[in-house]
Design a protein around this motif. Structure first.
Motif, PDB file in Angstrom:
ATOM      1  N   ALA A  16       0.834  -1.202   0.000  1.00 32.74           N
ATOM      2  CA  ALA A  16       0.000   0.000   0.000  1.00 32.74           C
ATOM      3  C   ALA A  16       0.869   1.253   0.000  1.00 32.74           C
ATOM      4  O   ALA A  16       0.569   2.238  -0.692  1.00 32.74           O
ATOM      5  CB  ALA A  16      -0.928   0.000   1.204  1.00 32.74           C
ATOM      6  N   LEU A  17       1.951   1.241   0.770  1.00 25.30           N
ATOM      7  CA  LEU A  17       2.864   2.383   0.801  1.00 25.30           C
ATOM      8  C   LEU A  17       3.490   2.606  -0.569  1.00 25.30           C
ATOM      9  O   LEU A  17       3.611   3.747  -1.035  1.00 25.30           O
ATOM     10  CB  LEU A  17       3.950   2.171   1.857  1.00 25.30           C
ATOM     11  CG  LEU A  17       5.040   3.250   1.930  1.00 25.30           C
ATOM     12  CD1 LEU A  17       4.447   4.614   2.247  1.00 25.30           C
ATOM     13  CD2 LEU A  17       6.099   2.867   2.966  1.00 25.30           C
ATOM     14  N   PRO A 183      -0.825   8.852   7.211  1.00 30.74           N
ATOM     15  CA  PRO A 183      -1.799   7.801   7.553  1.00 30.74           C
ATOM     16  C   PRO A 183      -1.182   6.407   7.669  1.00 30.74           C
ATOM     17  O   PRO A 183      -1.730   5.545   8.348  1.00 30.74           O
ATOM     18  CB  PRO A 183      -2.794   7.860   6.379  1.00 30.74           C
ATOM     19  CG  PRO A 183      -2.661   9.239   5.826  1.00 30.74           C
ATOM     20  CD  PRO A 183      -1.203   9.567   5.978  1.00 30.74           C
ATOM     21  N   LEU A 184      -0.019   6.211   7.003  1.00 29.12           N
ATOM     22  CA  LEU A 184       0.606   4.884   7.001  1.00 29.12           C
ATOM     23  C   LEU A 184       1.760   4.749   7.985  1.00 29.12           C
ATOM     24  O   LEU A 184       2.009   3.665   8.515  1.00 29.12           O
ATOM     25  CB  LEU A 184       1.099   4.535   5.601  1.00 29.12           C
ATOM     26  CG  LEU A 184       0.036   4.068   4.598  1.00 29.12           C
ATOM     27  CD1 LEU A 184       0.639   3.941   3.213  1.00 29.12           C
ATOM     28  CD2 LEU A 184      -0.569   2.744   5.035  1.00 29.12           C
ATOM     29  N   LEU A 185       2.483   5.827   8.208  1.00 29.59           N
ATOM     30  CA  LEU A 185       3.624   5.741   9.121  1.00 29.59           C
ATOM     31  C   LEU A 185       4.006   7.123   9.609  1.00 29.59           C
ATOM     32  O   LEU A 185       3.664   8.138   8.988  1.00 29.59           O
ATOM     33  CB  LEU A 185       4.825   5.082   8.451  1.00 29.59           C
ATOM     34  CG  LEU A 185       5.631   5.896   7.440  1.00 29.59           C
ATOM     35  CD1 LEU A 185       7.034   5.324   7.313  1.00 29.59           C
ATOM     36  CD2 LEU A 185       4.976   5.883   6.064  1.00 29.59           C
ATOM     37  N   ALA A 201      -3.575   0.277   9.126  1.00 27.57           N
ATOM     38  CA  ALA A 201      -4.383  -0.797   8.532  1.00 27.57           C
ATOM     39  C   ALA A 201      -5.535  -0.228   7.704  1.00 27.57           C
ATOM     40  O   ALA A 201      -5.776  -0.664   6.565  1.00 27.57           O
ATOM     41  CB  ALA A 201      -4.915  -1.716   9.622  1.00 27.57           C
ATOM     42  N   ALA A 202      -6.245   0.756   8.245  1.00 24.03           N
ATOM     43  CA  ALA A 202      -7.366   1.359   7.515  1.00 24.03           C
ATOM     44  C   ALA A 202      -6.884   2.109   6.289  1.00 24.03           C
ATOM     45  O   ALA A 202      -7.486   2.025   5.205  1.00 24.03           O
ATOM     46  CB  ALA A 202      -8.141   2.297   8.444  1.00 24.03           C
ATOM     47  N   ALA A 203      -5.775   2.847   6.432  1.00 23.98           N
ATOM     48  CA  ALA A 203      -5.242   3.596   5.299  1.00 23.98           C
ATOM     49  C   ALA A 203      -4.763   2.650   4.201  1.00 23.98           C
ATOM     50  O   ALA A 203      -4.973   2.908   3.005  1.00 23.98           O
ATOM     51  CB  ALA A 203      -4.095   4.491   5.764  1.00 23.98           C
ATOM     52  N   ALA A 204      -4.123   1.551   4.588  1.00 21.69           N
ATOM     53  CA  ALA A 204      -3.645   0.575   3.613  1.00 21.69           C
ATOM     54  C   ALA A 204      -4.802  -0.062   2.858  1.00 21.69           C
ATOM     55  O   ALA A 204      -4.749  -0.241   1.629  1.00 21.69           O
ATOM     56  CB  ALA A 204      -2.807  -0.495   4.310  1.00 21.69           C
ATOM     57  N   ALA A 205      -5.866  -0.402   3.579  1.00 23.61           N
ATOM     58  CA  ALA A 205      -7.031  -1.007   2.945  1.00 23.61           C
ATOM     59  C   ALA A 205      -7.640  -0.061   1.916  1.00 23.61           C
ATOM     60  O   ALA A 205      -8.055  -0.477   0.820  1.00 23.61           O
ATOM     61  CB  ALA A 205      -8.066  -1.392   4.000  1.00 23.61           C
TER      62      ALA A 205
END
Length: 216
Positions: A16-17, A183-185, A201-205
């Motif tokens: 996702a990143l 949002p990811l890190l 987790a939510a941002a990756a989804a």
């Protein structure tokens, strides 16, 4: 001189990143597989310790990179920045450079294998983002026999070259870019541990469902 921030992300969210980075930067990722050797000076080279890193890009084995990272810039101005500004000298060398440093009295302190991806782009500064797992070797120089240092975690590093005249502008450009990754890190100065982000987790989804971000 360079500006740098670091952070960590769970391996399950790395894809996702990478989608987010590709969308933001407008460039494709490059494969990263680097053999890194950390050398420290012996007692015959003076009382002040010296450390150099030899980097071999296994995708392009020649030339090697010799990197010396100095101390962080001091003073209220530098300490108020959200990124670390530190002295750094880098040069290219042949594969025989390890023998040279051994002859000069340096000793191998440790070696690592970094495997992941890298993004190079320009946005107010020449920024490089690397996302990689850190692996230690079970035998000397055995790059095919490694184990992860931290299971399930990868290191994210954002760097940009700077000078004593423009480091404030470079730091501002880096900080602005890093906000998009929040949002990811969480990215901070090296040595400041912040852990994983609860919203990852939510941002990756969300990223995996829509396939990327917006090119800046």
């Amino acid at each position: 001189m360079e500006c740098v921030v670091q952070g960590i992300i769970e391996t399950q969210h790395v894809e996702a990143l990478e989608i987010l980075l590709q969308g933001l930067c407008g460039v494709h990722k490059e494969h990263l597989r680097v053999h890194e050797l950390c050398l420290k000076s012996g007692p015959n080279l003076g009382h002040v310790g010296s450390e150099v890193r030899l980097l071999c890009d296994l995708e392009h084995p020649e030339p090697w990179t010799v990197k010396h990272v100095g101390g962080a810039l001091r003073g209220s101005g530098a300490e108020q920045l959200s990124v670390m500004v530190r002295n750094m000298v880098e040069s290219k060398a042949s594969k025989n450079v390890l023998r040279l440093f051994y002859a000069l009295g340096y000793k191998l302190d440790h070696e690592l294998l970094r495997v992941g991806s890298a993004f190079h782009f320009k946005r107010g500064a020449r920024i490089t983002v690397t996302v990689s797992s850190i692996n230690k070797m079970l035998k000397l120089h055995a790059i095919d026999d490694t184990v992860p240092v931290t299971l399930g975690i990868q290191v994210v590093e954002v760097t940009a070259p700077a000078t004593s005249e423009n480091y404030s502008e470079v730091a501002a450009a880096m900080s602005s870019f890093c906000e998009y990754l929040a949002p990811l890190l969480h990215l901070s100065k090296p040595g400041v541990s912040t852990g994983v982000v609860p919203t990852a987790a939510a941002a990756a989804a969300s990223l995996m469902s829509d396939g990327g971000g917006t090119t800046l």
